[in-house]
Structures are given as C-alpha cells and as structure tokens.
Design a protein around this motif. Sequence first.
Motif, PDB file in Angstrom:
ATOM      1  N   ASN A 111      -0.786  -7.080 -12.882  1.00 47.60           N
ATOM      2  CA  ASN A 111      -0.108  -6.856 -14.160  1.00 47.60           C
ATOM      3  C   ASN A 111      -0.748  -5.711 -14.929  1.00 47.60           C
ATOM      4  O   ASN A 111      -0.054  -4.924 -15.577  1.00 47.60           O
ATOM      5  N   CYS A 112      -2.056  -5.603 -14.851  1.00 45.26           N
ATOM      6  CA  CYS A 112      -2.764  -4.503 -15.492  1.00 45.26           C
ATOM      7  C   CYS A 112      -2.339  -3.177 -14.863  1.00 45.26           C
ATOM      8  O   CYS A 112      -2.038  -2.217 -15.560  1.00 45.26           O
ATOM      9  N   GLY A 115       1.318  -2.500 -15.936  1.00 45.79           N
ATOM     10  CA  GLY A 115       1.571  -2.293 -17.361  1.00 45.79           C
ATOM     11  C   GLY A 115       0.577  -1.426 -18.078  1.00 45.79           C
ATOM     12  O   GLY A 115       0.754  -1.081 -19.229  1.00 45.79           O
ATOM     13  N   GLY A 116      -0.504  -1.076 -17.407  1.00 47.50           N
ATOM     14  CA  GLY A 116      -1.500  -0.208 -18.014  1.00 47.50           C
ATOM     15  C   GLY A 116      -2.080  -0.783 -19.287  1.00 47.50           C
ATOM     16  O   GLY A 116      -2.321  -1.974 -19.403  1.00 47.50           O
ATOM     17  N   ARG A 117      -2.305   0.076 -20.256  1.00 53.85           N
ATOM     18  CA  ARG A 117      -2.994  -0.331 -21.478  1.00 53.85           C
ATOM     19  C   ARG A 117      -2.240  -1.383 -22.266  1.00 53.85           C
ATOM     20  O   ARG A 117      -2.802  -2.054 -23.113  1.00 53.85           O
ATOM     21  N   PHE A 118      -0.940  -1.556 -21.992  1.00 51.89           N
ATOM     22  CA  PHE A 118      -0.168  -2.573 -22.705  1.00 51.89           C
ATOM     23  C   PHE A 118      -0.501  -3.975 -22.210  1.00 51.89           C
ATOM     24  O   PHE A 118      -0.278  -4.952 -22.893  1.00 51.89           O
ATOM     25  N   GLY A 122      -8.839  -1.961 -22.203  1.00 55.65           N
ATOM     26  CA  GLY A 122     -10.211  -1.846 -21.716  1.00 55.65           C
ATOM     27  C   GLY A 122     -10.338  -1.600 -20.233  1.00 55.65           C
ATOM     28  O   GLY A 122     -11.434  -1.366 -19.734  1.00 55.65           O
ATOM     29  N   LEU A 123      -9.247  -1.673 -19.489  1.00 57.54           N
ATOM     30  CA  LEU A 123      -9.290  -1.440 -18.045  1.00 57.54           C
ATOM     31  C   LEU A 123      -8.179  -0.461 -17.700  1.00 57.54           C
ATOM     32  O   LEU A 123      -7.022  -0.671 -18.061  1.00 57.54           O
ATOM     33  N   SER A 124      -8.520   0.612 -17.024  1.00 58.14           N
ATOM     34  CA  SER A 124      -7.505   1.605 -16.656  1.00 58.14           C
ATOM     35  C   SER A 124      -6.712   1.144 -15.444  1.00 58.14           C
ATOM     36  O   SER A 124      -7.143   0.254 -14.701  1.00 58.14           O
ATOM     37  N   LYS A 125      -5.569   1.772 -15.234  1.00 59.84           N
ATOM     38  CA  LYS A 125      -4.776   1.458 -14.041  1.00 59.84           C
ATOM     39  C   LYS A 125      -5.577   1.746 -12.778  1.00 59.84           C
ATOM     40  O   LYS A 125      -5.539   0.987 -11.816  1.00 59.84           O
ATOM     41  N   ALA A 126      -6.315   2.852 -12.792  1.00 61.12           N
ATOM     42  CA  ALA A 126      -7.111   3.219 -11.613  1.00 61.12           C
ATOM     43  C   ALA A 126      -8.168   2.167 -11.321  1.00 61.12           C
ATOM     44  O   ALA A 126      -8.396   1.805 -10.152  1.00 61.12           O
TER      45      ALA A 126
END
Length: 141
Positions: A111-112, A115-118, A122-126
Amino acid sequence: KFFNVSEFVDFVTDKELPSYARKSDDIVISGYLDSRNVKKVVIPLQGNWSAGKNSPKLNTIASSTDALSSQGMHQNAMMTTLYMQRHFRIWQNFTFYNVSQFSEEMMELLNCEAGGRFRCPGLSKAEATEKLDKLLNATSL
C-alpha cells in the motif's frame, strides 16, 4: 483480427471471471490480446516524467483510490494479472504473487508503494519497494 468479438464477450461475461478482474479491464484486454499473440509496441519515454513532459496530469489522491471496491486498485491489478497468467497460460516468464496471501507487513509495504506519501508518511516508494522485494526474495526491474 485482434479480437474475436464473440470469444471475448463470452470470456468477460463468464460467471467464473472473478469480480476483481472486472475492475481491471486494461489487464483483461492486454491479457486477452497476448493470448492471441497480438504484439505490442512500447514507445520509449522522451523527456522526464517528473517534469510533466509526455505524461498526463494525474490527481495523486484520485489515482490511488479505488471507488469500486474496498481493496486498492493495485491489489485488484495484482490479482487480475495472476488470474490472467493462469487462465490463458501467458506471461510465463514473470512471477506474480497472490496478494491475498501477503502478511500484514507486506500489505502495508504494498500500500505504501502504491500510494506513496499518502499511505505511508516517512517511507518513500523506493524504500517500500526495496523492503517488499527483500521479503519476496525478488529483484526490482
């Protein structure tokens, strides 16, 4: 012909087609075309996506929201891709994972990543991708 219309209609109206696949029409169409050996052309990127060149302007919240089910769009896409691979015996050189068997940690990372920062301040997609790849013993493209 790319499509055998009656064959395609029979496939998409079959009661055995999972409901999640009905929400991932782009994957269903792509899989159907691949099953008929229709070749695709990938147009190389010219420019920089992040600079907005050659890319549509997407609403970042809307593009990560699935209004059709309680699952995320990316979960539907993953399950549909696995279903199409098995149903048509296509994409055999790829490994698709059954997202319904993911642990809670793996789902949070997925999900991170989607959805990235949304979805994961505190955790990047990468970083999410790297952690998920390690859990799956996979390598990123």
